[in-house]
Design a protein around this motif. Structure first.
Motif, PDB file in Angstrom:
ATOM      1  N   GLN A   1       0.963  -6.763  38.871  1.00 28.18           N
ATOM      2  CA  GLN A   1       2.170  -6.218  38.236  1.00 28.18           C
ATOM      3  C   GLN A   1       2.997  -5.423  39.239  1.00 28.18           C
ATOM      4  OE1 GLN A   1       1.084  -3.968  34.739  1.00 28.18           O
ATOM      5  NE2 GLN A   1       0.719  -5.816  33.525  1.00 28.18           N
ATOM      6  N   LEU A   2       2.321  -4.628  40.067  1.00 30.03           N
ATOM      7  CA  LEU A   2       3.028  -3.863  41.101  1.00 30.03           C
ATOM      8  C   LEU A   2       3.734  -4.799  42.068  1.00 30.03           C
ATOM      9  CD1 LEU A   2       3.670  -1.300  42.763  1.00 30.03           C
ATOM     10  CD2 LEU A   2       1.385  -1.495  43.776  1.00 30.03           C
ATOM     11  N   LEU A   3       3.066  -5.870  42.459  1.00 33.96           N
ATOM     12  CA  LEU A   3       3.638  -6.817  43.413  1.00 33.96           C
ATOM     13  C   LEU A   3       4.869  -7.503  42.825  1.00 33.96           C
ATOM     14  CD1 LEU A   3       3.070  -7.741  46.264  1.00 33.96           C
ATOM     15  CD2 LEU A   3       1.618  -9.551  45.346  1.00 33.96           C
ATOM     16  N   GLU A   4       4.813  -7.859  41.561  1.00 29.12           N
ATOM     17  CA  GLU A   4       5.963  -8.488  40.921  1.00 29.12           C
ATOM     18  C   GLU A   4       7.122  -7.496  40.806  1.00 29.12           C
ATOM     19  OE1 GLU A   4       5.158 -10.649  37.360  1.00 29.12           O
ATOM     20  OE2 GLU A   4       3.388 -11.648  38.182  1.00 29.12           O
ATOM     21  N   LYS A   5       6.808  -6.232  40.520  1.00 28.63           N
ATOM     22  CA  LYS A   5       7.857  -5.199  40.473  1.00 28.63           C
ATOM     23  C   LYS A   5       8.481  -5.029  41.854  1.00 28.63           C
ATOM     24  CE  LYS A   5      10.167  -1.801  38.532  1.00 28.63           C
ATOM     25  NZ  LYS A   5      11.201  -2.084  37.512  1.00 28.63           N
ATOM     26  N   PHE A   6       7.650  -5.002  42.876  1.00 30.27           N
ATOM     27  CA  PHE A   6       8.141  -4.882  44.252  1.00 30.27           C
ATOM     28  C   PHE A   6       9.074  -6.045  44.589  1.00 30.27           C
ATOM     29  CE2 PHE A   6       7.503  -6.329  48.645  1.00 30.27           C
ATOM     30  CZ  PHE A   6       7.971  -5.238  49.356  1.00 30.27           C
ATOM     31  N   ASP A   7       8.662  -7.251  44.255  1.00 30.70           N
ATOM     32  CA  ASP A   7       9.475  -8.426  44.560  1.00 30.70           C
ATOM     33  C   ASP A   7      10.796  -8.400  43.789  1.00 30.70           C
ATOM     34  OD1 ASP A   7       9.500 -11.093  45.972  1.00 30.70           O
ATOM     35  OD2 ASP A   7       9.811 -11.768  43.913  1.00 30.70           O
ATOM     36  N   ASP A   8      10.763  -7.956  42.549  1.00 33.69           N
ATOM     37  CA  ASP A   8      11.996  -7.855  41.763  1.00 33.69           C
ATOM     38  C   ASP A   8      13.004  -6.926  42.428  1.00 33.69           C
ATOM     39  OD1 ASP A   8      11.228  -9.610  39.790  1.00 33.69           O
ATOM     40  OD2 ASP A   8      10.566  -8.067  38.383  1.00 33.69           O
ATOM     41  N   VAL A   9      12.510  -5.801  42.930  1.00 33.93           N
ATOM     42  CA  VAL A   9      13.403  -4.822  43.560  1.00 33.93           C
ATOM     43  C   VAL A   9      13.918  -5.337  44.895  1.00 33.93           C
ATOM     44  CG1 VAL A   9      13.490  -2.535  44.640  1.00 33.93           C
ATOM     45  CG2 VAL A   9      12.438  -2.816  42.376  1.00 33.93           C
ATOM     46  N   PHE A  10      13.028  -5.835  45.748  1.00 33.53           N
ATOM     47  CA  PHE A  10      13.432  -6.190  47.106  1.00 33.53           C
ATOM     48  C   PHE A  10      14.158  -7.531  47.178  1.00 33.53           C
ATOM     49  CE2 PHE A  10      11.068  -2.540  48.078  1.00 33.53           C
ATOM     50  CZ  PHE A  10      11.358  -2.157  49.368  1.00 33.53           C
ATOM     51  N   SER A  11      14.000  -8.346  46.147  1.00 33.05           N
ATOM     52  CA  SER A  11      14.786  -9.573  46.095  1.00 33.05           C
ATOM     53  C   SER A  11      16.191  -9.313  45.583  1.00 33.05           C
ATOM     54  CB  SER A  11      14.103 -10.592  45.178  1.00 33.05           C
ATOM     55  OG  SER A  11      14.157 -10.157  43.823  1.00 33.05           O
ATOM     56  N   GLY A  12      16.384  -8.137  44.956  1.00 37.81           N
ATOM     57  CA  GLY A  12      17.677  -7.797  44.385  1.00 37.81           C
ATOM     58  C   GLY A  12      17.841  -8.202  42.935  1.00 37.81           C
ATOM     59  N   ARG A  13      16.817  -8.854  42.348  1.00 38.18           N
ATOM     60  CA  ARG A  13      16.938  -9.271  40.944  1.00 38.18           C
ATOM     61  C   ARG A  13      17.036  -8.067  40.006  1.00 38.18           C
ATOM     62  NH1 ARG A  13      13.186 -12.997  42.795  1.00 38.18           N
ATOM     63  NH2 ARG A  13      11.469 -11.701  42.038  1.00 38.18           N
ATOM     64  N   HIS A  14      16.247  -7.041  40.293  1.00 37.20           N
ATOM     65  CA  HIS A  14      16.261  -5.813  39.489  1.00 37.20           C
ATOM     66  C   HIS A  14      16.188  -4.650  40.475  1.00 37.20           C
ATOM     67  CE1 HIS A  14      15.667  -8.149  35.822  1.00 37.20           C
ATOM     68  NE2 HIS A  14      14.685  -8.783  36.433  1.00 37.20           N
ATOM     69  N   ASP A  15      17.329  -4.209  40.932  1.00 42.24           N
ATOM     70  CA  ASP A  15      17.359  -3.248  42.040  1.00 42.24           C
ATOM     71  C   ASP A  15      18.256  -2.052  41.721  1.00 42.24           C
ATOM     72  OD1 ASP A  15      16.961  -2.047  44.461  1.00 42.24           O
ATOM     73  OD2 ASP A  15      18.312  -3.351  45.572  1.00 42.24           O
ATOM     74  N   THR A  16      18.085  -1.471  40.553  1.00 40.16           N
ATOM     75  CA  THR A  16      18.809  -0.250  40.221  1.00 40.16           C
ATOM     76  C   THR A  16      18.031   0.948  40.754  1.00 40.16           C
ATOM     77  OG1 THR A  16      17.666   0.041  38.118  1.00 40.16           O
ATOM     78  CG2 THR A  16      19.655  -1.349  38.115  1.00 40.16           C
ATOM     79  N   ASP A  17      18.658   2.126  40.710  1.00 37.28           N
ATOM     80  CA  ASP A  17      17.945   3.340  41.103  1.00 37.28           C
ATOM     81  C   ASP A  17      16.697   3.538  40.250  1.00 37.28           C
ATOM     82  OD1 ASP A  17      19.676   3.962  43.115  1.00 37.28           O
ATOM     83  OD2 ASP A  17      20.832   5.428  41.965  1.00 37.28           O
ATOM     84  N   ALA A  18      16.838   3.250  38.957  1.00 35.52           N
ATOM     85  CA  ALA A  18      15.695   3.408  38.052  1.00 35.52           C
ATOM     86  C   ALA A  18      14.572   2.449  38.429  1.00 35.52           C
ATOM     87  CB  ALA A  18      16.127   3.172  36.609  1.00 35.52           C
ATOM     88  N   ASP A  19      14.927   1.217  38.794  1.00 32.78           N
ATOM     89  CA  ASP A  19      13.912   0.251  39.203  1.00 32.78           C
ATOM     90  C   ASP A  19      13.173   0.732  40.446  1.00 32.78           C
ATOM     91  OD1 ASP A  19      14.240  -1.792  37.249  1.00 32.78           O
ATOM     92  OD2 ASP A  19      16.092  -2.421  38.244  1.00 32.78           O
ATOM     93  N   ARG A  20      13.921   1.254  41.397  1.00 35.32           N
ATOM     94  CA  ARG A  20      13.287   1.728  42.638  1.00 35.32           C
ATOM     95  C   ARG A  20      12.400   2.945  42.363  1.00 35.32           C
ATOM     96  NH1 ARG A  20      14.695  -0.062  47.760  1.00 35.32           N
ATOM     97  NH2 ARG A  20      16.152  -1.816  47.695  1.00 35.32           N
ATOM     98  N   GLN A  21      12.839   3.825  41.502  1.00 34.68           N
ATOM     99  CA  GLN A  21      12.010   4.981  41.157  1.00 34.68           C
ATOM    100  C   GLN A  21      10.729   4.537  40.461  1.00 34.68           C
ATOM    101  OE1 GLN A  21      14.154   8.045  39.027  1.00 34.68           O
ATOM    102  NE2 GLN A  21      15.935   7.833  40.348  1.00 34.68           N
ATOM    103  N   ASP A  22      10.867   3.558  39.560  1.00 36.10           N
ATOM    104  CA  ASP A  22       9.678   3.045  38.878  1.00 36.10           C
ATOM    105  C   ASP A  22       8.708   2.406  39.873  1.00 36.10           C
ATOM    106  OD1 ASP A  22      10.653   3.881  36.464  1.00 36.10           O
ATOM    107  OD2 ASP A  22      11.349   1.904  35.813  1.00 36.10           O
ATOM    108  N   LEU A  23       9.244   1.651  40.821  1.00 31.78           N
ATOM    109  CA  LEU A  23       8.404   1.018  41.835  1.00 31.78           C
ATOM    110  C   LEU A  23       7.665   2.063  42.662  1.00 31.78           C
ATOM    111  CD1 LEU A  23       7.384  -1.315  43.617  1.00 31.78           C
ATOM    112  CD2 LEU A  23       9.567  -1.206  44.855  1.00 31.78           C
ATOM    113  N   GLU A  24       8.385   3.073  43.126  1.00 35.06           N
ATOM    114  CA  GLU A  24       7.768   4.114  43.940  1.00 35.06           C
ATOM    115  C   GLU A  24       6.684   4.845  43.168  1.00 35.06           C
ATOM    116  OE1 GLU A  24      11.084   6.480  45.158  1.00 35.06           O
ATOM    117  OE2 GLU A  24      12.089   4.754  46.060  1.00 35.06           O
TER     118      GLU A  24
END
Length: 700
Positions: free
Chosen positions: A373-396
């Motif tokens: 799940q973490l890896l899929e979240k990481f890929d979503d953010v770094f691919s730009g598919r889901h790359d809002t500030d909230a997404d990045r905070q959730d990933l971190e």
């Protein structure tokens, strides 16, 4: 009583069936389906990476000196380049494939070959190369990334200082802008400001991304990253103004040349500032697309979160390797005549042995599903598919929650597996001690585990504070839904479900409540909710106190905060395990995995049983049933243990442990055959006790 037929050799299928006339066969595990589930979204990349990791060219050779090990690992980096194993995350325009999640999935498999190789590759491409890619501009990419990708430019990631590790914002290295020459002047003003523990710094690094306080026009704009050449590529000597030392032999990972770097008036062009988030004009004017210095700092560091993501996955992989070896050995190794006058017992049939290995097996499955799940979240953010500030905070936050649990778990699992294999486990040829030493530092680099959990706790408190100022049950319930479990529960309902049967005297009902998915979720969720609410209430108004008083108040509750963060991370793992069950189609596999998930959940409840008792979530009578039900689960899981570790998908080329090769079974069979033949011949010596008993009967 079910009959368990031991495998005759590693890799064969263990069968579990009921005796004739007692009912249908027990559920079995579809190893292929479970293996696919564990491989996850990037299964094809994991397979390719395991193929490379299984080759002798990249395996660790035990017993090398640290200088020999370093030389070997440096050569292995080129092998990875030649086999296209390291370029997936880089831009397609430069020969990569823009596959961020797949890159991490492949990278973490290298831990099975040699953790030193994994981490040195991580320094080169995951830290040094990624810093240039994520913090630099297109000109930087075109100028430096090709050489970084093909290893023409071995590099360093120079962030940590002797005096500042986790507190990156306070590093003391400076980069002061000189308008007259349009250069930055980099200095380490005192010994504690030296860059320390830096991979590739001692011998191999030709360049570094150096993190320093950017100063222009006498204003400090905080930590920024600079590309700095370190050595003459022909002579490998340090360039003027640059010096360093070798960190020497370490407790593990000695294939990496960690060292120290220091800078004295080292000048780099203005354009060497990696300026995606902050730039300086030729005239010395600073500008940034992010106005807030604090938000800018965390955004820059957030682009480098992949280190924590990859360590989470690598730690899980190491746990899988250790458990595969230990459980295979435990199904073959025999000790003590517990239930037979002639045959010794297989270790894995002892309850305590099951406890020590199966509980960790369950945690490893939970950590594996959570990592996916973490890896899929990481890929979503770094691919730009889901790359809002909230997404990045959730990933971190997610990475900061899971990396501590998985790395601590790996160290605990390696140690327990080592002990479970007795003296054989201590031999280097069986890898437990070597892997344990190499993974030791995983708990303190890419973010010290305790500091990371404090970061998680602060996020939990911040979200708690956003939701409400005055605590009420309904808002608490919404907080739980948002932060922990995807279920709607109110505070009163939580109390009712958690207690389920209040001192009714019905152990059967108590066991049903504990093994029920909703009951486990409620108990685990309620603990997180209550701990955060309690600390939040204690710290309410701290932001209005003078700084020293606020710090003192926070410090009084620091331990509680970290405990709450760890409880939150454990809940995330349990939820990930539970969600993975929804993807299983084979009924037998689903049943066995559900038992394993229940073992994980109940092990957490048992671990924190004092909290549940002291806070009235469980009665004393209910609490007594936890251990008993765990023991019943062990019996159910036992026939499927080998199938469960087989689903991890690691072959002998990855395990490389003599005790996982089937040799122990051959020894045991030889011994049993010898004694059977001796007894059959009538020539076996009579035991002293039997002789004395016979003599006593004759004399009477």
């Amino acid at each position: 009583m079910t009959e368990v037929v031991d495998r005759t050799r590693p890799g064969t299928r263990e069968t579990a069936k009921a005796p004739e006339g007692t009912g249908p066969a027990m559920p079995g595990v579809d190893v292929a389906e479970l293996g696919e589930l564990l491989l996850g979204k990037w299964a094809h990349i994991r397979r390719a990476a395991r193929d490379v990791a299984g080759r002798p060219e990249v395996h660790k050779i035990e017993g090398l000196t640290h200088t020999e090990h370093r030389k070997r690992v440096s050569g292995q980096l080129k092998y990875l380049v030649d086999n296209k194993a390291v370029h997936r995350a880089f831009p397609a325009s430069l020969g990569g494939s823009d596959d961020h999640g797949g890159n991490i999935a492949g990278f973490e498999e290298l831990v099975t070959a040699d953790p030193s190789l994994q981490i040195k590759a991580g320094v080169q491409w995951g830290l040094f190369g990624s810093a240039v890619m994520h913090l630099g501009n297109e000109e930087h990419h075109n100028k430096w990334l090709p050489g970084i990708m093909n290893l023409d430019i071995p590099g360093c990631f120079a962030m940590t200082e002797t005096g500042h590790g986790s507190d990156v914002a306070s590093i003391a290295t400076t980069a002061s802008y000189d308008e007259a020459t349009q250069e930055f002047v980099i200095n380490t003003p005192f010994r504690a400001a030296w860059k320390d523990y830096i991979g590739n710094a001692a011998t191999d690094g030709l360049a570094a991304v150096v993190f320093a306080q950017l100063v222009t026009r006498n204003v400090n704009h905080g930590v920024h990253a600079f590309y700095v050449e370190l050595r003459n590529p022909d002579t490998k000597e340090f360039l003027p103004g640059i010096g360093g030392e070798d960190d020497g032999v370490k407790g593990g990972l000695n294939g990496i040349d960690n060292g120290r770097l220091h800078f004295s008036n080292v000048r780099v062009p203005r354009t060497n500032l990696l300026n995606r988030y902050g730039n300086v004009s030729p005239e010395g004017e600073y500008s940034s697309p992010i106005a807030s210095p604090g938000r800018r700092f965390f955004t820059m560091l957030g682009t480098l979160v992949q280190g924590r993501v990859s360590l989470d996955g690598a730690a899980v992989a190491a746990s899988k390797v250790a458990l595969t070896t230990a459980i295979r050995y435990a199904t073959e190794r025999r000790q003590f005549n517990a239930s037979s006058p002639t045959d010794e017992e297989v270790l894995l049939d002892y309850q305590r042995h099951q406890r020590r290995l199966f509980s960790r097996l369950a945690t490893t499955f939970a950590a594996s599903f959570a990592h996916e799940q973490l890896l899929e979240k990481f890929d979503d953010v770094f691919s730009g598919r889901h790359d809002t500030d909230a997404d990045r905070q959730d990933l971190e936050t997610l990475a900061a929650a899971l990396k501590p649990l998985s790395t601590w778990h790996a160290l605990d699992t390696l140690q327990e597996c080592r002990e479970a294999c007795g003296g054989a486990g201590f031999l280097i040829e069986n890898r437990f001690a070597s892997l344990r030493a190499d993974l030791d530092v995983y708990a303190t680099f890419e973010g010290d585990n305790t500091v990371l959990l404090q970061l998680v706790a602060k996020r939990l408190l911040a979200d708690y504070a956003k939701e409400f100022r005055n605590v009420d049950f309904g808002i608490l319930a919404r907080f739980v839904v948002a932060q922990a479990a995807d279920v709607a529960i109110n505070r009163t309902g939580l109390r009712q479900v958690a207690q389920f049967v209040a001192d009714t005297g019905s152990v059967q009902k108590a066991a049903l409540a504990l093994r029920d998915e909703a009951g486990q979720r409620t108990l685990l969720t309620d603990r997180v909710q209550s701990m955060v609410a309690e600390v939040g209430s204690a710290l309410k108004g701290a932001n209005k106190l003078p700084q020293h008083q606020a710090a003192a108040l926070f410090n009084q509750h620091q331990d509680d905060l970290i405990d709450a963060a760890q409880a939150h991370a454990e809940l995330l793992q349990w939820e990930a395990f539970t969600e993975a069950l929804r993807k299983v189609s084979d009924p037998g596999t689903l049943q066995v995995l559900t038992w394993l998930r229940d073992l994980f959940g109940l092990s957490l409840i048992e671990k924190h049983l004092s909290w549940y008792l002291m806070n009235g979530r469980l009665s004393m009578q209910r609490g007594r049933t936890v251990g008993a039900y765990i023991n019943r689960l062990l019996i159910k899981i036992r026939p499927h243990a080998l199938d469960l570790v087989e689903s991890f998908g690691y072959g002998p080329e990855h395990l490389r442990a003599a005790i996982a090769s089937g040799a122990e079974k051959e020894r045991q069979d030889e011994a049993r055959g010898y004694f059977q033949a001796q007894r059959a011949s009538g020539k076996a010596p009579i035991a002293e006790k039997a002789a004395l008993a016979h003599k006593g009967r004759k004399s009477s």
